[in-house]
Write an enzyme that holds these catalytic residues in place. Structure first.
Site, PDB file in Angstrom:
ATOM      1  N   HIS A 142       5.906  -0.645  -2.552  1.00 45.42           N
ATOM      2  CA  HIS A 142       5.355   0.151  -3.902  1.00 45.42           C
ATOM      3  C   HIS A 142       5.676   1.735  -3.528  1.00 45.42           C
ATOM      4  CE1 HIS A 142       2.828  -3.487  -5.206  1.00 45.42           C
ATOM      5  NE2 HIS A 142       4.303  -3.680  -5.353  1.00 45.42           N
TER       6      HIS A 142
ATOM      7  N   ASN B 262       1.043  -1.115  -0.002  1.00 41.09           N
ATOM      8  CA  ASN B 262       0.085  -0.055   0.149  1.00 41.09           C
ATOM      9  C   ASN B 262       0.817   1.218   0.064  1.00 41.09           C
ATOM     10  OD1 ASN B 262      -2.031  -1.979   0.111  1.00 41.09           O
ATOM     11  ND2 ASN B 262      -2.462  -1.604   2.320  1.00 41.09           N
TER      12      ASN B 262
HETATM   13  C1  BV8 Z   1       8.903  -5.534 -11.237  1.00 36.85           C
HETATM   14  C2  BV8 Z   1       1.330   1.447  -8.518  1.00 36.85           C
HETATM   15  C3  BV8 Z   1      11.017  -6.019 -12.392  1.00 36.85           C
HETATM   16  C4  BV8 Z   1       1.315   2.208  -6.986  1.00 36.85           C
HETATM   17  C5  BV8 Z   1       0.816  -0.787  -8.562  1.00 36.85           C
HETATM   18  C6  BV8 Z   1       6.402 -12.095 -12.431  1.00 36.85           C
HETATM   19  C7  BV8 Z   1       5.104 -12.894 -12.674  1.00 36.85           C
HETATM   20  C8  BV8 Z   1       4.172 -12.155 -13.417  1.00 36.85           C
HETATM   21  C9  BV8 Z   1       4.484 -10.749 -13.790  1.00 36.85           C
HETATM   22  C10 BV8 Z   1       5.549 -10.032 -13.198  1.00 36.85           C
HETATM   23  C11 BV8 Z   1       6.456 -10.837 -12.731  1.00 36.85           C
HETATM   24  N1  BV8 Z   1       7.321  -9.777 -12.358  1.00 36.85           N
HETATM   25  C12 BV8 Z   1       7.092  -8.668 -12.640  1.00 36.85           C
HETATM   26  C13 BV8 Z   1       5.780  -8.659 -13.180  1.00 36.85           C
HETATM   27  C14 BV8 Z   1       5.009  -7.502 -13.890  1.00 36.85           C
HETATM   28  C15 BV8 Z   1       4.264  -6.687 -12.885  1.00 36.85           C
HETATM   29  C16 BV8 Z   1       3.152  -7.692 -12.334  1.00 36.85           C
HETATM   30  O1  BV8 Z   1       3.145  -8.209 -11.308  1.00 36.85           O
HETATM   31  N2  BV8 Z   1       2.130  -7.634 -12.978  1.00 36.85           N
HETATM   32  C17 BV8 Z   1       0.900  -8.595 -12.724  1.00 36.85           C
HETATM   33  C18 BV8 Z   1      -0.352  -7.606 -12.639  1.00 36.85           C
HETATM   34  C19 BV8 Z   1       0.566  -9.916 -13.754  1.00 36.85           C
HETATM   35  N3  BV8 Z   1       4.996  -6.303 -11.836  1.00 36.85           N
HETATM   36  C20 BV8 Z   1       5.736  -5.206 -11.896  1.00 36.85           C
HETATM   37  O2  BV8 Z   1       6.059  -4.407 -13.135  1.00 36.85           O
HETATM   38  C21 BV8 Z   1       6.619  -4.783 -10.592  1.00 36.85           C
HETATM   39  N4  BV8 Z   1       7.945  -4.445 -10.974  1.00 36.85           N
HETATM   40  O3  BV8 Z   1       8.581  -6.805 -10.983  1.00 36.85           O
HETATM   41  O4  BV8 Z   1      10.198  -4.959 -11.356  1.00 36.85           O
HETATM   42  C22 BV8 Z   1      10.578  -5.694 -13.712  1.00 36.85           C
HETATM   43  C23 BV8 Z   1      11.405  -4.862 -14.178  1.00 36.85           C
HETATM   44  C24 BV8 Z   1      11.080  -4.488 -15.755  1.00 36.85           C
HETATM   45  C25 BV8 Z   1       9.794  -5.431 -16.498  1.00 36.85           C
HETATM   46  C26 BV8 Z   1       9.536  -6.469 -15.735  1.00 36.85           C
HETATM   47  C27 BV8 Z   1       9.586  -6.398 -14.233  1.00 36.85           C
HETATM   48  C28 BV8 Z   1       6.016  -3.678  -9.980  1.00 36.85           C
HETATM   49  C29 BV8 Z   1       4.699  -3.857  -9.132  1.00 36.85           C
HETATM   50  C30 BV8 Z   1       4.095  -2.706  -8.677  1.00 36.85           C
HETATM   51  C31 BV8 Z   1       2.878  -2.201  -9.378  1.00 36.85           C
HETATM   52  N5  BV8 Z   1       2.328  -0.825  -9.007  1.00 36.85           N
HETATM   53  N6  BV8 Z   1       0.624   0.462  -8.346  1.00 36.85           N
HETATM   54  C32 BV8 Z   1      -0.200   2.804  -6.864  1.00 36.85           C
HETATM   55  O5  BV8 Z   1      -0.608   3.496  -7.732  1.00 36.85           O
HETATM   56  O6  BV8 Z   1      -0.847   2.045  -5.787  1.00 36.85           O
HETATM   57  S1  BV8 Z   1       0.301  -2.148  -8.663  1.00 36.85           S
HETATM   58  C33 BV8 Z   1      -1.119  -1.900  -7.392  1.00 36.85           C
HETATM   59  O7  BV8 Z   1      -1.418  -3.561  -7.138  1.00 36.85           O
HETATM   60  C34 BV8 Z   1      -1.038  -1.235  -6.101  1.00 36.85           C
HETATM   61  O8  BV8 Z   1       0.521  -0.940  -6.016  1.00 36.85           O
HETATM   62  C35 BV8 Z   1      -1.215  -2.490  -5.087  1.00 36.85           C
HETATM   63  O9  BV8 Z   1      -0.507  -2.539  -4.196  1.00 36.85           O
HETATM   64  C36 BV8 Z   1      -0.834  -3.667  -5.983  1.00 36.85           C
HETATM   65  C37 BV8 Z   1      -1.659  -5.038  -5.452  1.00 36.85           C
HETATM   66  O10 BV8 Z   1      -2.797  -4.740  -5.192  1.00 36.85           O
HETATM   67  P1  BV8 Z   1      -3.622  -5.348  -3.994  1.00 36.85           P
HETATM   68  O11 BV8 Z   1      -3.124  -4.540  -2.761  1.00 36.85           O
HETATM   69  O12 BV8 Z   1      -3.604  -6.792  -3.787  1.00 36.85           O
HETATM   70  O13 BV8 Z   1      -5.115  -4.649  -4.128  1.00 36.85           O
HETATM   71  P2  BV8 Z   1      -6.530  -5.565  -4.776  1.00 36.85           P
HETATM   72  O14 BV8 Z   1      -7.385  -4.726  -5.210  1.00 36.85           O
HETATM   73  O15 BV8 Z   1      -5.751  -6.310  -5.993  1.00 36.85           O
HETATM   74  O16 BV8 Z   1      -6.989  -6.694  -3.831  1.00 36.85           O
HETATM   75  C38 BV8 Z   1      -7.384  -6.358  -2.628  1.00 36.85           C
HETATM   76  C39 BV8 Z   1      -7.935  -7.593  -2.066  1.00 36.85           C
HETATM   77  O17 BV8 Z   1      -8.510  -7.212  -0.739  1.00 36.85           O
HETATM   78  C40 BV8 Z   1      -9.280  -8.013  -2.752  1.00 36.85           C
HETATM   79  O18 BV8 Z   1      -8.922  -9.512  -2.935  1.00 36.85           O
HETATM   80  C41 BV8 Z   1     -10.341  -7.705  -1.876  1.00 36.85           C
HETATM   81  O19 BV8 Z   1     -11.257  -8.967  -1.946  1.00 36.85           O
HETATM   82  C42 BV8 Z   1      -9.737  -7.691  -0.561  1.00 36.85           C
HETATM   83  N7  BV8 Z   1     -10.590  -7.041   0.401  1.00 36.85           N
HETATM   84  C43 BV8 Z   1     -11.394  -5.888  -0.037  1.00 36.85           C
HETATM   85  N8  BV8 Z   1     -11.875  -5.582   1.236  1.00 36.85           N
HETATM   86  C44 BV8 Z   1     -11.183  -6.440   2.392  1.00 36.85           C
HETATM   87  C45 BV8 Z   1     -10.527  -7.163   1.656  1.00 36.85           C
HETATM   88  N9  BV8 Z   1      -9.673  -8.002   2.650  1.00 36.85           N
HETATM   89  C46 BV8 Z   1      -9.972  -8.009   3.953  1.00 36.85           C
HETATM   90  N10 BV8 Z   1     -10.677  -7.204   4.456  1.00 36.85           N
HETATM   91  C47 BV8 Z   1     -11.398  -6.117   3.815  1.00 36.85           C
HETATM   92  N11 BV8 Z   1     -12.041  -5.400   4.437  1.00 36.85           N
END
Ligand code: BV8
Length: 258
Positions: free
Chosen positions: A126, A109
């Site tokens: 992040h 976060n």
């Molecule tokens: C990198 C910007 C090297 C900040 C964000 C390996 C495998 C596959 C893909 C990759 C890999 N390595 C790299 C990748 C690519 C990519 C990636 O992971 N893509 C995914 C989508 C497939 N990763 C990257 O690019 C990372 N960099 O690895 O560098 C590199 C270099 C060059 C080229 C390639 C690789 C960078 C990752 C950071 C991306 N930045 N945002 C901002 O604006 O906030 S991503 C965004 O998603 C946010 O940062 C957030 O933190 C992140 C994760 O989201 P979550 O926190 O999980 O939130 P979400 O809504 O998804 O889920 C919330 C959950 O809570 C839900 O399940 C919901 O049901 C639940 N919930 C709701 N209410 C409650 C609850 N649970 C409990 N209680 C409640 N009350």
């Protein structure tokens, strides 16, 4: 918010007992822990990504292409977060970091609510929506600095050092995380209990941490509103609101320690 799914008391007690016995505990949080503070998640039912596509905004290419549009999204999120308060999920986790030196909190976060709750030794993977740095990486502006101007009078905000523009000091898709943060987070997967809380477990490398912890022998627990990519990996999945489940675990822990 859906009613708390009743998980068997044994699951909750199993987790409370494991936490009570453990010396080294690591927790990874995502946007779900801030939901009860009124901050929409990214991929949940009311998710932010529903309205905007990640690749159109949370990438350096998007910023290069249209810095004003990306800043409109971040400035809107900053205004929403500015009025938010930590909820019980943040408070319980912060308390655990203060009470137990072996408790490490890692977050994806950027909203600053774990910091507001008084968390100690936080690993922030992040970046922070409250920090900026010079987009042109000028000498004086190349390192992040805090700027909580809300809202910014003009977008994109200007760099005070070189007159160029600043960017949010967050990690976008395709950008590398800070190597020392990744090293500290990886080190923290050597633990007895690993909690993955409020995250859809789809963004890497953060999502890989629970797999690493499991491989290293940790008892792994998911605390999330709904099943995720990690649900089939963990030893116990507690599905319900984190703010309720963590409060219950804290209460059980206190009764367990009596
Ligand atoms: C990198 C910007 C090297 C900040 C964000 C390996 C495998 C596959 C893909 C990759 C890999 N390595 C790299 C990748 C690519 C990519 C990636 O992971 N893509 C995914 C989508 C497939 N990763 C990257 O690019 C990372 N960099 O690895 O560098 C590199 C270099 C060059 C080229 C390639 C690789 C960078 C990752 C950071 C991306 N930045 N945002 C901002 O604006 O906030 S991503 C965004 O998603 C946010 O940062 C957030 O933190 C992140 C994760 O989201 P979550 O926190 O999980 O939130 P979400 O809504 O998804 O889920 C919330 C959950 O809570 C839900 O399940 C919901 O049901 C639940 N919930 C709701 N209410 C409650 C609850 N649970 C409990 N209680 C409640 N009350």
């Amino acid at each position: 918010m859906s009613e708390m799914v009743f998980e068997s008391v044994t699951d909750l007690e199993r987790v409370a007992n494991a936490l009570h016995r453990a010396q080294k505990i690591t927790a990874l949080t995502g946007a779900g822990v801030s939901a009860a503070s009124g901050i929409p998640t990214f991929r949940g039912a009311d998710g932010l990504w529903k309205k905007v596509r990640a690749e159109t905004l949370a990438t350096p290419e998007a910023f290069e292409n249209d810095p004003k549009l990306v800043w409109e999204w971040y400035d809107w999120r900053r205004q929403m977060v500015a009025g938010a308060r930590p909820n019980a999920a943040h408070d319980v986790l912060a308390q655990w970091t203060r009470e137990q030196s072996g408790f490490t909190l890692i977050t994806q976060n950027v909203d600053g609510l774990h910091e507001k709750a008084g968390t100690e030794r936080l690993i922030r993977l992040h970046g922070s929506i409250w920090h900026v740095r010079c987009w042109q990486r000028c000498t004086a502006g190349r390192r992040d600095w805090r700027d909580d101007t809300t809202p910014f009078p003009t977008l994109p905000p200007r760099c005070p050092h070189c007159g160029g523009i600043v960017r949010p000091a967050v990690v976008w898709f395709g950008e590398s995380l800070d190597a020392s943060d990744v090293a500290r987070a990886t080190e923290a997967t050597d633990c007895e209990v690993f909690l993955t809380i409020g995250t859809s477990a789809v963004v890497y490398p953060a999502a890989g941490l629970v797999h690493q912890a499991k491989r290293r022998g940790a008892f792994t627990v998911e605390i999330n509103l709904e099943p995720t990519e990690a649900s089939h990996v963990v030893d116990v999945a507690l599905h319900g609101p984190a703010e309720k489940i963590l409060t219950n675990l804290a209460a059980l822990g206190r009764s367990g320690s009596d």
